[in-house]
Design a protein around this motif. Structure first.
Motif, PDB file in Angstrom:
ATOM      1  N   GLU A  12       1.378 121.037  36.791  1.00  0.00           N
ATOM      2  CA  GLU A  12       0.340 121.815  37.482  1.00  0.00           C
ATOM      3  C   GLU A  12      -0.282 121.002  38.616  1.00  0.00           C
ATOM      4  O   GLU A  12      -0.554 121.520  39.696  1.00  0.00           O
ATOM      5  CB  GLU A  12      -0.736 122.290  36.497  1.00  0.00           C
ATOM      6  N   GLU A  13      -0.505 119.728  38.380  1.00  0.00           N
ATOM      7  CA  GLU A  13      -1.066 118.858  39.408  1.00  0.00           C
ATOM      8  C   GLU A  13      -0.104 118.746  40.602  1.00  0.00           C
ATOM      9  O   GLU A  13      -0.519 118.820  41.759  1.00  0.00           O
ATOM     10  CB  GLU A  13      -1.336 117.477  38.809  1.00  0.00           C
ATOM     11  N   ARG A  17      -0.853 120.114  44.467  1.00  0.00           N
ATOM     12  CA  ARG A  17      -0.697 119.224  45.621  1.00  0.00           C
ATOM     13  C   ARG A  17       0.351 119.748  46.596  1.00  0.00           C
ATOM     14  O   ARG A  17       0.184 119.663  47.805  1.00  0.00           O
ATOM     15  CB  ARG A  17      -0.319 117.816  45.158  1.00  0.00           C
ATOM     16  N   PHE A  18       1.431 120.288  46.054  1.00  0.00           N
ATOM     17  CA  PHE A  18       2.475 120.832  46.917  1.00  0.00           C
ATOM     18  C   PHE A  18       1.954 122.030  47.709  1.00  0.00           C
ATOM     19  O   PHE A  18       2.227 122.168  48.906  1.00  0.00           O
ATOM     20  CB  PHE A  18       3.708 121.233  46.103  1.00  0.00           C
ATOM     21  N   ARG A  24      -1.192 122.731  54.831  1.00  0.00           N
ATOM     22  CA  ARG A  24      -1.419 121.827  55.968  1.00  0.00           C
ATOM     23  C   ARG A  24      -0.264 121.900  56.957  1.00  0.00           C
ATOM     24  O   ARG A  24      -0.470 121.948  58.163  1.00  0.00           O
ATOM     25  CB  ARG A  24      -1.607 120.393  55.484  1.00  0.00           C
ATOM     26  N   VAL A  25       0.954 121.921  56.441  1.00  0.00           N
ATOM     27  CA  VAL A  25       2.128 122.020  57.316  1.00  0.00           C
ATOM     28  C   VAL A  25       2.104 123.348  58.064  1.00  0.00           C
ATOM     29  O   VAL A  25       2.391 123.401  59.269  1.00  0.00           O
ATOM     30  CB  VAL A  25       3.440 121.859  56.509  1.00  0.00           C
ATOM     31  N   ALA A  26       1.742 124.426  57.387  1.00  0.00           N
ATOM     32  CA  ALA A  26       1.681 125.743  58.028  1.00  0.00           C
ATOM     33  C   ALA A  26       0.647 125.751  59.150  1.00  0.00           C
ATOM     34  O   ALA A  26       0.868 126.332  60.209  1.00  0.00           O
ATOM     35  CB  ALA A  26       1.360 126.820  56.994  1.00  0.00           C
TER      36      ALA A  26
END
Length: 98
Positions: A12-13, A17-18, A24-26
């Motif tokens: 889940e962590e 994070r993913f 952020r990439v988007a």
């Protein structure tokens, strides 16, 4: 094929994070939003729209009739301000009641 087992909490962590990384990439890859900057008009365009000459436009600026923005020697106008000017000076036809 190799199978790796991890704890649910760790998974889940990693997933959280993913997802944050993906957002952020988007944001970085997204084209810059149009802030309406493409819509600003210069002197020539305003003169064409209002069918006036540059001297009349200069008088409108001097009298405060038409707001503008100046960057160095270049002047820009918002289309909404041009529209407002036209609407404020609109005189509808008055029909005589005979």
């Amino acid at each position: 094929m190799e199978i790796i087992c991890i704890e649910k909490q760790t998974f889940e962590e990693l997933r959280v994070r993913f997802c944050a990384f993906e957002q952020r990439v988007a944001r970085v890859c997204r084209p810059v939003e149009d802030l309406g900057l493409k819509n600003w008009l210069d002197n020539q365009e305003v003169c064409e729209v209002l069918r006036i000459n540059k001297k009349t436009l200069q008088a409108y600026r001097a009298k405060g009739v038409l707001p503008f923005s100046r960057i160095k020697n270049k002047l820009f106008y918002k289309p909404e301000d041009i529209q407002r000017l036209l609407e404020l000076n609109y005189h509808p036809l008055i029909k005589n009641k005979s």
